[in-house]
Design an enzyme around this catalytic site. Structure first.
Site, mmCIF file in Angstrom:
data_model
loop_
_atom_site.group_PDB
_atom_site.id
_atom_site.type_symbol
_atom_site.label_atom_id
_atom_site.label_comp_id
_atom_site.label_asym_id
_atom_site.label_seq_id
_atom_site.Cartn_x
_atom_site.Cartn_y
_atom_site.Cartn_z
ATOM 1 N N HIS A 70 0.822 -1.207 0.000
ATOM 2 C CA HIS A 70 0.000 0.000 0.000
ATOM 3 C C HIS A 70 0.861 1.264 0.000
ATOM 4 C CE1 HIS A 70 0.480 0.873 4.362
ATOM 5 N NE2 HIS A 70 0.373 -0.432 4.548
ATOM 6 N N ASP A 72 -0.260 4.336 1.044
ATOM 7 C CA ASP A 72 -0.649 5.363 2.008
ATOM 8 C C ASP A 72 0.037 5.188 3.355
ATOM 9 O OD1 ASP A 72 -2.248 3.004 2.352
ATOM 10 O OD2 ASP A 72 -3.611 4.157 3.634
ATOM 11 N N ASP A 96 6.088 1.266 7.513
ATOM 12 C CA ASP A 96 4.759 0.812 7.086
ATOM 13 C C ASP A 96 4.239 1.685 5.954
ATOM 14 O OD1 ASP A 96 2.344 -0.480 6.993
ATOM 15 O OD2 ASP A 96 1.556 0.415 8.823
ATOM 16 N N GLU A 126 -5.152 1.870 2.644
ATOM 17 C CA GLU A 126 -5.115 0.666 3.475
ATOM 18 C C GLU A 126 -5.296 1.003 4.949
ATOM 19 O OE1 GLU A 126 -3.339 -2.435 6.062
ATOM 20 O OE2 GLU A 126 -2.648 -0.360 5.808
ATOM 21 N N GLU A 127 -4.863 2.197 5.347
ATOM 22 C CA GLU A 127 -4.821 2.532 6.766
ATOM 23 C C GLU A 127 -6.149 3.060 7.309
ATOM 24 O OE1 GLU A 127 -2.441 1.652 8.464
ATOM 25 O OE2 GLU A 127 -0.539 1.800 7.403
ATOM 26 N N GLU A 155 3.925 -6.172 3.869
ATOM 27 C CA GLU A 155 3.845 -5.498 5.163
ATOM 28 C C GLU A 155 5.133 -5.774 5.948
ATOM 29 O OE1 GLU A 155 1.717 -3.534 6.567
ATOM 30 O OE2 GLU A 155 -0.152 -3.722 5.446
ATOM 31 N N HIS A 329 3.428 3.128 12.499
ATOM 32 C CA HIS A 329 2.554 4.190 13.004
ATOM 33 C C HIS A 329 3.182 5.012 14.129
ATOM 34 C CE1 HIS A 329 -1.239 1.766 11.558
ATOM 35 N NE2 HIS A 329 -0.301 1.884 10.632
#
Length: 355
Positions: A70, A72, A96, A126-127, A155, A329
């Site tokens: 992903h 984003d 991430d 995705e988030e 991931e 994150h």
């Protein structure tokens, strides 16, 4: 528009990707760059769906595999631009999962004669909520673009194979009573007290340990919130316990719901959120070849990832990428340069070995 150079090293490309802000819902600029960069390679057929970019080889190989990542990130937390120090790349999305995206882009650009046909998917959102997820949208609009015998979702996994993923379901178990003044509580019925029975069932519950493809998936059933109460002098007439069930991927969502209704028989149960698990499929030839090249002991994935979307399409999948998921994150998230290079080297070997 400054072009992405897919011939630079994986760490250099990761840094460049981090420096293009792509918080969920704002990926257009990065998707434009990815599309333009991939379109320059004649061995790839490139498709665009919203801010999801798909690039495919079409060499008539006996098998097709999928590599997905992903674009984003979570919101900015004073962690841009990228910073490099001591062999680490710091910055928003470095772990991430722009390190994994860099690996995928480098492979897409440089593998013009892979041993399997490859579909590369770089998707948005995705988030955030599932209905905006670019991979989810692709499963609805163009599922044929995701066909394959095996998929790798890049991931962060510390460059260790994490196979499949747990399913997840949230329910609300509600108890009801009758309001009364707390000085005359016998005139009512306390809904919070009634929730004690729900908590007792949770405390006594013994979660399954489920072996699948030589991996042990551990389930979990936990209260994650409880709400109730009216005022400091009122016996409450309503209490809700929110419960999260993490279930092994050999149990369907319907089976998970039926199990929860059995556990909490006699109570008012409402399903508020659900996503299926993803089977590892490690017995498939492409997966076995992947594991042979990557080495190490595969681990079960405790948590939910987009590998589950591939399972719904009949494509077994694993998580494999650079970076420690514990730093995803976080403000100080980072990805080791050595892991970016290691993941690329191993995937390249898997996709070029002619044995």
């Amino acid at each position: 528009m400054t072009k992405l150079d897919l011939t630079v090293s994986g760490p250099d490309l990761t840094e460049a990707l981090v420096n293009v802000s792509s918080v969920s819902g704002t990926e257009e600029k990065l998707a434009d760059k990815v599309e333009a960069a991939l379109s320059a390679y004649p061995h790839l057929k490139v498709f665009r769906h919203g801010n999801t970019v798909v690039a495919r080889t079409d060499l008539g190989r006996a098998e097709r595999v999928v590599l997905a990542g992903h674009l984003d990130t979570v919101p900015l937390n004073d962690n841009l631009p990228a910073r490099r120090a001591d062999g680490l790349i710091h910055g928003l999305g470095a772990c991430d999962m722009k390190g994994g995206v860099a690996v995928g882009l480098r492979l897409a650009a440089t593998l013009d004669e892979p041993n399997r046909d490859i579909t590369y998917v770089f998707y948005d959102c995705e988030e955030i909520e599932a209905e905006r997820n670019g991979l989810f949208k692709l499963t609805r609009s163009n599922p044929e673009l995701l066909e394959g015998v095996f998929a790798v979702v890049m991931e962060p996994s510390n460059a260790v194979v994490e196979a499949g993923c747990q399913g997840t379901m949230r329910i609300e178990v509600t108890t009801r009573g009758e309001r009364a003044h707390s000085a005359r509580s016998w005139m009512g019925s306390n809904a919070i007290h009634a929730a004690g029975g729900v908590l007792a069932r949770l405390a006594a519950y013994e979660p399954r340990r489920v072996p699948i493809d030589g991996l042990e998936y551990r389930e979990g059933l936990n209260a994650v919130a409880i709400t109730g109460g009216v005022a400091g002098n009122v016996v409450p007439d309503l209490c809700t316990v929110t419960i999260n069930y993490r279930f092994a991927p050999n149990r369907s969502e319907a089976e998970a719901e039926a199990h929860l209704r059995e556990v909490f028989e006699g109570y008012d149960v409402t399903v508020t959120d659900s996503a299926p698990g993803g089977l590892p499929g490690l017995e498939r030839p492409a997966a076995a070849a992947f594991l042979q090249v990557v080495g190490g002991e595969p681990q079960p994935k405790f948590g939910w990832t987009d590998v589950a979307r591939f399972t719904l399409l009949g494509v077994p999948a694993v998580n494999y990428g650079p970076g420690d998921p514990l730093y995803a994150h976080k403000q100080d998230e980072f990805v080791p340069e050595a892991e970016i290079e290691l993941c690329e080297q191993r995937l390249r070997s898997w996709l070029t070995d002619r044995a």
